[in-house]
Design a protein around this motif. Sequence first.
Motif, short mmCIF file in Angstrom:
data_model
loop_
_atom_site.label_atom_id
_atom_site.label_comp_id
_atom_site.label_asym_id
_atom_site.label_seq_id
_atom_site.Cartn_x
_atom_site.Cartn_y
_atom_site.Cartn_z
N ILE A 9 5.88 30.97 58.73
CA ILE A 9 6.34 32.17 59.43
C ILE A 9 7.80 32.46 59.09
O ILE A 9 8.67 31.62 59.31
N THR A 33 5.33 39.95 59.36
CA THR A 33 5.30 39.16 60.58
C THR A 33 5.31 40.07 61.80
O THR A 33 6.18 40.93 61.93
N LYS A 35 6.07 41.13 65.56
CA LYS A 35 7.27 40.85 66.35
C LYS A 35 6.95 40.25 67.72
O LYS A 35 7.72 39.45 68.25
N ARG A 37 4.88 37.90 70.41
CA ARG A 37 4.29 36.57 70.31
C ARG A 37 2.76 36.61 70.25
O ARG A 37 2.14 35.97 69.39
N LEU A 40 1.54 37.92 66.96
CA LEU A 40 1.76 36.96 65.88
C LEU A 40 0.71 35.85 65.94
O LEU A 40 0.14 35.45 64.91
N THR A 63 8.25 27.24 60.77
CA THR A 63 8.94 28.36 61.40
C THR A 63 10.44 28.10 61.48
O THR A 63 10.85 26.93 61.49
N ILE A 79 12.53 34.47 64.71
CA ILE A 79 11.29 34.58 65.49
C ILE A 79 11.65 34.47 66.97
O ILE A 79 11.39 33.46 67.64
#
Length: 299
Positions: A9, A33, A35, A37, A40, A63, A79
């Motif tokens: 990620i 990716t 944005k 949670r 994702l 990550t 992230i």
Amino acid sequence: MKYYAGIDIGGTHIKMGIINEEGKVCLSKNEETAKEREALMQQVKDFLLKHSDYSIQAVGISTPGIVRTDGYMQTSGAIKCFFHRNMKKEFEEYLNLPVVIENDGKAAACAEKWQGAAKDIDNFVCLTLGTAIGGAIYIHGKLYRGLGGLAGEFGISLAGHQKGHYDEQSFSYHAATVAGLCRHYSYRVHERVLDAQEIMIRAKQGDTIAEECLKEFYHSVAVLLMNIAVTIAPEVILIGGGISSNGDVMKNIIADYQQICQDYHVLSLVNMPRIQTCYLHNQAGMIGAVAPFMKDVRM
């Protein structure tokens, strides 16, 4: 043959692959990716469902951020939706599979130890140059995590010695490709340029500011390499990240490092670690993420 999902990620893109027990990438997918949670996590789940014919045993996730061994994200870099959450636990509940979540720099180092340039090296450092700077330390053939996973976070070490404004004195601010090189160039030309390759093209076209910024960048990376060398004294320092595949960049960084070692008298008297490019490049995150599931890989 057993198969695993390796998920790398990044702040802009997520790379998802099916990795077999020999460390080979059977297939991979690269997309933007998400944005949020949940979105994702759904990206990962959709990938697993699409390739369910592989009977995936477990999922390894690479990550940004400082990750504790229990999967709790002390920091999460770009992230932001992972910040201060136990993403190992959340992913395991969501995917109904065993999950390991690892810092991206450490995942890259695990990949190089398992299948890359460090296969036969017990003491090495992996330095990743990207949006910011990450890294990992291997000592006596084992990954050294330090307190809460902090070891190897070379980008947040300080290049300056002034009081305050510490973010602007970090090595990520000076020696990363985006936070360093691109930021400095953009500031000087009053234009937002976020692609290091564009700066290199402009330098070749005679842009003197681009040339100066690249020289400063090479030297900043070389200084960081020297600091790592005398602090940890590994056999090798591997450099990864997208820019490491550029031969001219690596040549200039190594030349500056060797010049420092020659000009700094005490360093000219001792053996210094050699600098080498990572072998696996863009696949390192996916491969390294699943390495903890392999019994023959020393972590």
